[in-house]
Scaffold this motif. Structure first.
Motif, PDB file in Angstrom:
ATOM      1  N   UNK A 130     -34.290  -7.324  50.066  1.00  0.00           N
ATOM      2  CA  UNK A 130     -35.559  -6.607  49.950  1.00  0.00           C
ATOM      3  C   UNK A 130     -36.726  -7.531  49.611  1.00  0.00           C
ATOM      4  N   UNK A 131     -36.481  -8.529  48.804  1.00  0.00           N
ATOM      5  CA  UNK A 131     -37.559  -9.419  48.403  1.00  0.00           C
ATOM      6  C   UNK A 131     -38.157 -10.204  49.560  1.00  0.00           C
ATOM      7  N   UNK A 132     -37.380 -10.399  50.635  1.00  0.00           N
ATOM      8  CA  UNK A 132     -37.862 -11.158  51.783  1.00  0.00           C
ATOM      9  C   UNK A 132     -38.847 -10.365  52.636  1.00  0.00           C
ATOM     10  N   UNK A 133     -38.973  -9.070  52.365  1.00  0.00           N
ATOM     11  CA  UNK A 133     -39.896  -8.240  53.141  1.00  0.00           C
ATOM     12  C   UNK A 133     -41.315  -8.279  52.589  1.00  0.00           C
ATOM     13  N   UNK A 134     -41.473  -8.802  51.383  1.00  0.00           N
ATOM     14  CA  UNK A 134     -42.803  -8.841  50.770  1.00  0.00           C
ATOM     15  C   UNK A 134     -43.776  -9.621  51.647  1.00  0.00           C
ATOM     16  N   UNK A 135     -44.925  -9.016  51.898  1.00  0.00           N
ATOM     17  CA  UNK A 135     -45.942  -9.671  52.702  1.00  0.00           C
ATOM     18  C   UNK A 135     -45.660  -9.684  54.191  1.00  0.00           C
ATOM     19  N   UNK A 136     -44.603  -9.002  54.610  1.00  0.00           N
ATOM     20  CA  UNK A 136     -44.239  -9.017  56.030  1.00  0.00           C
ATOM     21  C   UNK A 136     -44.271  -7.637  56.682  1.00  0.00           C
ATOM     22  N   UNK A 137     -44.270  -6.578  55.894  1.00  0.00           N
ATOM     23  CA  UNK A 137     -44.289  -5.231  56.465  1.00  0.00           C
ATOM     24  C   UNK A 137     -45.658  -4.601  56.249  1.00  0.00           C
ATOM     25  N   UNK A 180     -30.373   3.990  57.401  1.00  0.00           N
ATOM     26  CA  UNK A 180     -31.280   2.936  57.851  1.00  0.00           C
ATOM     27  C   UNK A 180     -32.336   2.596  56.813  1.00  0.00           C
ATOM     28  N   UNK A 181     -32.594   1.296  56.661  1.00  0.00           N
ATOM     29  CA  UNK A 181     -33.728   0.779  55.910  1.00  0.00           C
ATOM     30  C   UNK A 181     -34.484  -0.192  56.816  1.00  0.00           C
ATOM     31  N   UNK A 182     -35.700  -0.556  56.423  1.00  0.00           N
ATOM     32  CA  UNK A 182     -36.388  -1.602  57.164  1.00  0.00           C
ATOM     33  C   UNK A 182     -35.543  -2.878  57.129  1.00  0.00           C
ATOM     34  N   UNK A 183     -35.320  -3.449  58.314  1.00  0.00           N
ATOM     35  CA  UNK A 183     -34.518  -4.667  58.478  1.00  0.00           C
ATOM     36  C   UNK A 183     -33.047  -4.474  58.132  1.00  0.00           C
ATOM     37  N   UNK A 184     -32.540  -3.244  58.296  1.00  0.00           N
ATOM     38  CA  UNK A 184     -31.088  -3.086  58.351  1.00  0.00           C
ATOM     39  C   UNK A 184     -30.611  -3.775  59.628  1.00  0.00           C
ATOM     40  N   UNK A 185     -29.398  -4.310  59.598  1.00  0.00           N
ATOM     41  CA  UNK A 185     -28.865  -4.899  60.822  1.00  0.00           C
ATOM     42  C   UNK A 185     -27.403  -4.519  60.983  1.00  0.00           C
ATOM     43  N   UNK A 186     -26.954  -4.549  62.241  1.00  0.00           N
ATOM     44  CA  UNK A 186     -25.590  -4.155  62.524  1.00  0.00           C
ATOM     45  C   UNK A 186     -25.337  -4.095  64.008  1.00  0.00           C
ATOM     46  N   UNK A 187     -24.321  -3.319  64.379  1.00  0.00           N
ATOM     47  CA  UNK A 187     -23.920  -3.190  65.776  1.00  0.00           C
ATOM     48  C   UNK A 187     -24.485  -1.894  66.347  1.00  0.00           C
ATOM     49  N   UNK A 188     -25.105  -1.995  67.498  1.00  0.00           N
ATOM     50  CA  UNK A 188     -25.621  -0.799  68.148  1.00  0.00           C
ATOM     51  C   UNK A 188     -24.492  -0.062  68.842  1.00  0.00           C
ATOM     52  N   UNK A 215     -50.648   4.954  44.643  1.00  0.00           N
ATOM     53  CA  UNK A 215     -49.651   5.787  45.303  1.00  0.00           C
ATOM     54  C   UNK A 215     -48.421   4.926  45.559  1.00  0.00           C
ATOM     55  N   UNK A 216     -47.257   5.450  45.225  1.00  0.00           N
ATOM     56  CA  UNK A 216     -46.027   4.673  45.323  1.00  0.00           C
ATOM     57  C   UNK A 216     -44.948   5.434  46.080  1.00  0.00           C
ATOM     58  N   UNK A 217     -44.218   4.720  46.926  1.00  0.00           N
ATOM     59  CA  UNK A 217     -43.001   5.259  47.532  1.00  0.00           C
ATOM     60  C   UNK A 217     -41.905   4.210  47.367  1.00  0.00           C
ATOM     61  N   UNK A 218     -40.665   4.645  47.373  1.00  0.00           N
ATOM     62  CA  UNK A 218     -39.528   3.723  47.252  1.00  0.00           C
ATOM     63  C   UNK A 218     -38.624   3.887  48.461  1.00  0.00           C
ATOM     64  N   UNK A 219     -38.607   2.866  49.314  1.00  0.00           N
ATOM     65  CA  UNK A 219     -37.664   2.889  50.435  1.00  0.00           C
ATOM     66  C   UNK A 219     -36.256   2.752  49.895  1.00  0.00           C
ATOM     67  N   UNK A 270     -42.307  -4.358  45.455  1.00  0.00           N
ATOM     68  CA  UNK A 270     -41.500  -4.770  44.307  1.00  0.00           C
ATOM     69  C   UNK A 270     -40.046  -4.374  44.538  1.00  0.00           C
ATOM     70  N   UNK A 271     -39.144  -5.331  44.387  1.00  0.00           N
ATOM     71  CA  UNK A 271     -37.720  -5.074  44.564  1.00  0.00           C
ATOM     72  C   UNK A 271     -37.173  -4.346  43.340  1.00  0.00           C
ATOM     73  N   UNK A 272     -36.492  -3.215  43.573  1.00  0.00           N
ATOM     74  CA  UNK A 272     -35.876  -2.464  42.482  1.00  0.00           C
ATOM     75  C   UNK A 272     -34.370  -2.668  42.431  1.00  0.00           C
ATOM     76  N   UNK A 273     -33.759  -2.857  43.600  1.00  0.00           N
ATOM     77  CA  UNK A 273     -32.321  -3.104  43.678  1.00  0.00           C
ATOM     78  C   UNK A 273     -32.029  -3.645  45.064  1.00  0.00           C
ATOM     79  N   UNK A 274     -30.767  -3.868  45.354  1.00  0.00           N
ATOM     80  CA  UNK A 274     -30.388  -4.430  46.655  1.00  0.00           C
ATOM     81  C   UNK A 274     -30.823  -3.559  47.820  1.00  0.00           C
ATOM     82  N   UNK A 275     -30.940  -2.246  47.590  1.00  0.00           N
ATOM     83  CA  UNK A 275     -31.293  -1.336  48.674  1.00  0.00           C
ATOM     84  C   UNK A 275     -32.586  -0.566  48.410  1.00  0.00           C
ATOM     85  N   UNK A 276     -33.354  -0.975  47.408  1.00  0.00           N
ATOM     86  CA  UNK A 276     -34.578  -0.245  47.073  1.00  0.00           C
ATOM     87  C   UNK A 276     -35.776  -1.190  46.998  1.00  0.00           C
ATOM     88  N   UNK A 277     -36.846  -0.800  47.702  1.00  0.00           N
ATOM     89  CA  UNK A 277     -38.087  -1.556  47.668  1.00  0.00           C
ATOM     90  C   UNK A 277     -39.236  -0.587  47.396  1.00  0.00           C
TER      91      UNK A 277
END
Length: 230
Positions: free
Chosen positions: A52-59, A26-34, A192-196, A171-178
């Protein structure tokens, strides 16, 4: 202090329950079938993640949970998942374990995309995710809340930075990293930095579409999905 309880399939904070099954995917805004079998084993089968870039300013950061890990069983805490926690040193990660959680007094930090920004995201920018949810029907879900495991110093910095979306630099680092960065607590210039990334989510919550417009081209209402957590 708010009550925090960890179980193999759920995490409970202040009376609210969160999913844990398949959290490593799971990542923030993963989507799929429950997937919702009997009992408390509901989870999300991830199809994809919103860009990932679409999450900027929204989380934004919400709160930090203190967990008395020693009061829980190892099998409940580790839950058959290979997870990582965020370390203050070198802004990195390390393998999460029951022993490490106790020894390091690790904490859980909660991040959210609120319903309004999430609905705007789906309607304006994340067409691929919106179209998936429209096709999937009643079982389609999108992740709106995640809990991640952090060292105390990281939790303090995010708490000090505040809860607004503007407090976090993304900052977007890759398709699955923010990468998320905030000013380090008590520091004039440090950060302080973390990478989802996959493997860093401890627990999560999902939303489903409660109401569409006539041709399912626009989300008109989102609702929290807690079915399968009781």
């Amino acid at each position: 202090m708010a009550d925090s309880r960890v179980a193999k399939h759920t995490f409970v904070y202040n009376g609210e329950r969160y999913f844990r099954d398949k959290s490593e995917d799971i990542l923030m805004c993963s989507y799929g079938e429950k997937e919702d079998p009997l009992g408390t084993k509901a989870s999300l089968n991830v199809t994809d993640h919103v860009e990932r870039g679409l999450l900027k300013g929204r989380v934004h950061y919400v709160t930090t949970a203190d967990v008395e890990w020693e009061r829980h069983a190892k099998v409940e805490v580790e839950a058959d998942a290979s997870l990582k926690y965020f370390t203050a040193q070198a802004s990195g990660t390390a393998a999460f374990s029951y022993e490490r959680a106790k020894a390091g007094k690790l904490k859980l930090a909660k991040f959210v995309i609120d319903e309004g920004p999430l609905q705007e995201l789906l309607n304006r920018d994340a067409g691929k995710a919106r179209n998936f949810l429209a096709r999937e029907g009643g079982d389609g879900r999108i992740v709106s809340t995640i809990w991640v495991v952090v060292e105390g110093e990281i939790a303090e910095s995010f708490a000090a930075a505040g809860k607004s979306t503007g407090a976090i630099e993304a900052e977007v680092l890759s398709a699955a990293k923010l990468r998320l960065t905030v000013k380090k607590k008590g520091s004039a210039g440090g950060t302080t930095t973390i990478v989802w990334e996959p493997g860093t989510t401890f627990a999560y919550l999902m939303h489903k579409v409660g109401k569409w417009n006539k041709d399912k081209s626009r989300v008109e209402e989102l609702v929290i999905d807690a079915k399968g957590l009781n």
